[in-house]
Design an enzyme around this catalytic site. Sequence first.
Site, mmCIF file in Angstrom:
data_model
loop_
_atom_site.group_PDB
_atom_site.id
_atom_site.type_symbol
_atom_site.label_atom_id
_atom_site.label_comp_id
_atom_site.label_asym_id
_atom_site.label_seq_id
_atom_site.Cartn_x
_atom_site.Cartn_y
_atom_site.Cartn_z
ATOM 1 N N ALA A 152 40.357 31.848 35.124
ATOM 2 C CA ALA A 152 41.394 32.597 35.831
ATOM 3 C C ALA A 152 41.048 32.796 37.299
ATOM 4 C CB ALA A 152 41.607 33.951 35.157
ATOM 5 N N GLU A 153 39.770 32.965 37.584
ATOM 6 C CA GLU A 153 39.348 33.258 38.952
ATOM 7 C C GLU A 153 39.305 32.016 39.835
ATOM 8 O OE1 GLU A 153 38.757 35.983 40.497
ATOM 9 O OE2 GLU A 153 38.512 37.527 38.959
ATOM 10 N N SER A 154 38.738 30.918 39.327
ATOM 11 C CA SER A 154 38.445 29.789 40.208
ATOM 12 C C SER A 154 38.792 28.428 39.634
ATOM 13 C CB SER A 154 36.952 29.795 40.545
ATOM 14 O OG SER A 154 36.186 29.490 39.382
#
Length: 217
Positions: free
Chosen positions: A115-117
């Site tokens: 989700a982040e990267s």
Amino acid sequence: MAAPWWVCANDKPHYKAKYSQQGILNNASVDASLDDNQVKVYQYTQDNGVVMFADHAPSQSTYRVLLYDCFACDLDSDIDWQNMPLKDHDYSELIQAAAKEYDLEPALIRAVIHAESAFNVYALSRAGAMGLMQLMPDTAKSLGVTNAFHPQQNIDSGSRYLAKMLQRFDGDIELACAAYNAGPTTVSQYQGIPPYPETQAYVKRVQILLSRYRDQG
């Protein structure tokens, strides 16, 4: 003016970037159409011929703008989180080690990284969050991180911080993820997931990915 703060003396990350189509700019000719969903780095040349880079436009120089894509900045993204390919094996040893060390589900760590990267080890958000688990500079410093783009340091420290958020919010994954995104003080202030579109979208995104990674496990 110093070089950007993310330039490391050792293992310097190598970013892929493109120049803006506006060419040479100055403060009088800045084009408002520059994409706000991309990280911008300003390149200019000093009078002595030295090329400099900064995170803001120089006041007296002409400059060019380098644009870096930001994976999770666009709230209107058309990414299909329910069906997009998963990253089942990337950084498996590091994720397993962090999960064991901090008593976390490997699937949760993997979902947060995705989700982040999207597993881009050199991801850099427009707010300055760095690496796989998008550590903010102050958070990285507080966790003793010396190179936030180093996979082992990033996954270990991001997992340690995520475990702290889970402990603070009594194991509630949604609140812990909201705190990971918006800060624990904000979650406590609102006594729940803050009414920020980015945070609400982020929590939903992690929940979808967590469920899918659990099914893969």
